[in-house]
Scaffold this motif. Sequence first.
Motif, short mmCIF file in Angstrom:
data_model
loop_
_atom_site.label_atom_id
_atom_site.label_comp_id
_atom_site.label_asym_id
_atom_site.label_seq_id
_atom_site.Cartn_x
_atom_site.Cartn_y
_atom_site.Cartn_z
N THR A 398 0.82 -1.24 0.03
CA THR A 398 -0.11 -0.17 -0.12
C THR A 398 0.97 1.26 0.07
N SER A 399 1.85 1.26 0.73
CA SER A 399 2.76 2.30 0.90
C SER A 399 3.44 2.70 -0.43
N TRP A 400 3.77 1.58 -1.13
CA TRP A 400 4.56 1.85 -2.39
C TRP A 400 3.54 2.38 -3.35
N PHE A 401 2.41 1.92 -3.50
CA PHE A 401 1.54 2.48 -4.68
C PHE A 401 1.12 3.62 -3.99
N LEU A 402 1.14 4.13 -3.03
CA LEU A 402 0.39 5.67 -2.43
C LEU A 402 1.86 6.56 -2.94
N SER A 403 3.01 6.09 -2.82
CA SER A 403 4.15 7.12 -2.94
C SER A 403 4.03 7.40 -4.35
N SER A 404 5.39 8.47 -4.69
CA SER A 404 5.56 8.96 -6.06
C SER A 404 6.23 8.09 -6.88
N SER A 405 6.80 7.03 -6.27
CA SER A 405 7.54 5.90 -6.77
C SER A 405 6.84 4.77 -7.45
N ALA A 406 5.64 4.81 -7.34
CA ALA A 406 4.62 3.63 -7.81
C ALA A 406 4.78 3.38 -9.32
N PRO A 407 4.97 2.02 -9.57
CA PRO A 407 5.24 1.92 -11.28
C PRO A 407 4.25 2.27 -11.95
N PHE A 408 2.81 2.40 -11.28
CA PHE A 408 1.82 2.73 -12.29
C PHE A 408 0.66 3.29 -11.31
N ASN A 409 -0.27 4.21 -11.75
CA ASN A 409 -1.11 4.85 -10.90
C ASN A 409 -2.30 3.96 -10.55
N CYS A 410 -2.50 3.40 -9.62
CA CYS A 410 -3.30 2.57 -8.98
C CYS A 410 -3.17 2.50 -7.42
N LYS A 411 -3.81 3.47 -6.64
CA LYS A 411 -3.70 3.43 -5.28
C LYS A 411 -4.14 2.26 -4.74
N GLY A 412 -5.24 1.65 -5.13
CA GLY A 412 -5.93 0.48 -4.56
C GLY A 412 -5.23 -0.84 -5.06
N PHE A 413 -4.07 -0.94 -5.51
CA PHE A 413 -3.66 -2.13 -6.02
C PHE A 413 -3.46 -3.22 -5.13
N SER A 414 -3.21 -2.86 -3.88
CA SER A 414 -2.98 -3.98 -2.89
C SER A 414 -4.48 -4.58 -2.70
N ILE A 415 -5.34 -3.81 -2.67
CA ILE A 415 -6.68 -4.31 -2.45
C ILE A 415 -7.14 -5.37 -3.88
N VAL A 416 -6.60 -5.04 -4.96
CA VAL A 416 -6.78 -6.05 -6.09
C VAL A 416 -6.07 -7.12 -5.97
N CYS A 417 -4.88 -7.12 -5.19
CA CYS A 417 -4.17 -8.27 -4.94
C CYS A 417 -4.69 -9.17 -3.73
N ALA A 418 -5.33 -8.41 -2.75
CA ALA A 418 -6.28 -9.07 -1.76
C ALA A 418 -7.27 -9.93 -2.53
N SER A 419 -7.81 -9.46 -3.57
CA SER A 419 -9.20 -10.00 -4.23
C SER A 419 -8.66 -11.53 -4.49
#
Length: 457
Positions: A398-419
């Motif tokens: 979550t911290s990675w995808f909320l940061s400026s260094s995220a590989p792509f713009n998807c703040k909720g990517f960790s939730i997609v992984c949880a699915s």
Amino acid sequence: MTMLSNKVLAKRQDISSSSSSSDMEGMKLMLHLLLPLCVHWIAEEMTVSVLVDVIANALCPGDSTCTEAVYLNGLQQTVAGIFKMVVLPLLGQLADEYGRKPMLLLTISTSIFPFAILAWNQSAGFVYAYYVLRTISYILSQGSIFCIAVAYAADVVEESKRAAAFGWITGLSSASHVLGDLLALFLPEKYIFPVSVALLILSPIYIQLFLVETVKLAPNRDQDSACLTKTIKIIQKRYKSMKNAATIVMSSPTLRGISLVSFFYELGMSGITDVLMAAFGFNKNQFSEILMLVGVGSIVSQMLVLPLINPLVGEKVILCIGLLASIAYALFNGLAWAPWVPFMSTTFKVVVVLVTPATYTIISRASSSKNQGKAQGFVAGVESIASLLSPLVMSPLTSWFLSSSAPFNCKGFSIVCASVCMMISLCYACLLKPGVPSTSSSDSEEDDIEAPLLSES
């Protein structure tokens, strides 16, 4: 011929009367279980709204944020999660051996002391004492109250009505959260902790006076043994009992399957709540609105809808529907394209809550009467392992995808992984074959292995 007809009719009336009497007795026993549980959950929930301010004012007076409280909360959850992996299965075993009532008294009473500390004084030293006592309370009570309550319900309710009984337990928990929040709104802040403590004390008193024990205790043995001998025997019996509980679950395809279902479901769901707050920037009031919507819908689905549909489709279908809803809930939040999407996705949560009572019912049907606590406790222990592992993966992602260094713009990517975890859970759920209790060779040794723990001391 007429006499024969009259005898048959009289016999049917006797059976019907006996069944009706049994149902009434079961309802009475369930009422004596549900009432103190409801009071206990209301008392705990009403403190949630003020705990944040009390802790922040004590540890970080004048600061807008309190990192010390964040670290303490994280430490509390970690310590409790580690110990719960052992304590939950152990309490389930003791509920089978020593009785449901004393274990309920133990687990429910632990919440009194931490809140009594804050009712007395809210300075920094007392807040630290609260954290220590609350951590112990979490270890003993979080999850175990549900396990023991479900085992008690399985003792007093006939098998065909257990799904409805479990739905009432989980639904009442949702209702208690809503009532606790409402009570906190109307009570002045200075009265919240004293009223909470009074209600927390009332619950075990009611249980002691009115709850009927359903477990027949084994006779005391080795009363004259030396202290060291008793200690060694207790350790040996605990080891044998835990090994026996694992054997019971592993020897049953249904229990083994539902353990995997519960593990992956909890692994996916446990981190989503915290991620939602971080990813979408919800404030406390907005998040409370979401929880209120979920709470009201959950009451209806668990207490009214579940008892109606379970006889028609069965608990396996309900479990699969709940898991499908959890996948949709995760994907909608993970791919949310607007702030209103998480609010809309709460409609799925109303169905997701059916996973828990359906799981309880499947475990209950696959367990013999004397192993209810062991089976429920073992699966709860598996869930606690998942809830401990989930933040280790979800938080950094979550911290990675909320940061400026995220590989792509998807703040909720960790939730997609949880699915994905919940998709795995659904696959295992589809393979389940709920059936009659399994009988392993260890069951025949049960009477020799299991004796009340306190009879050894």
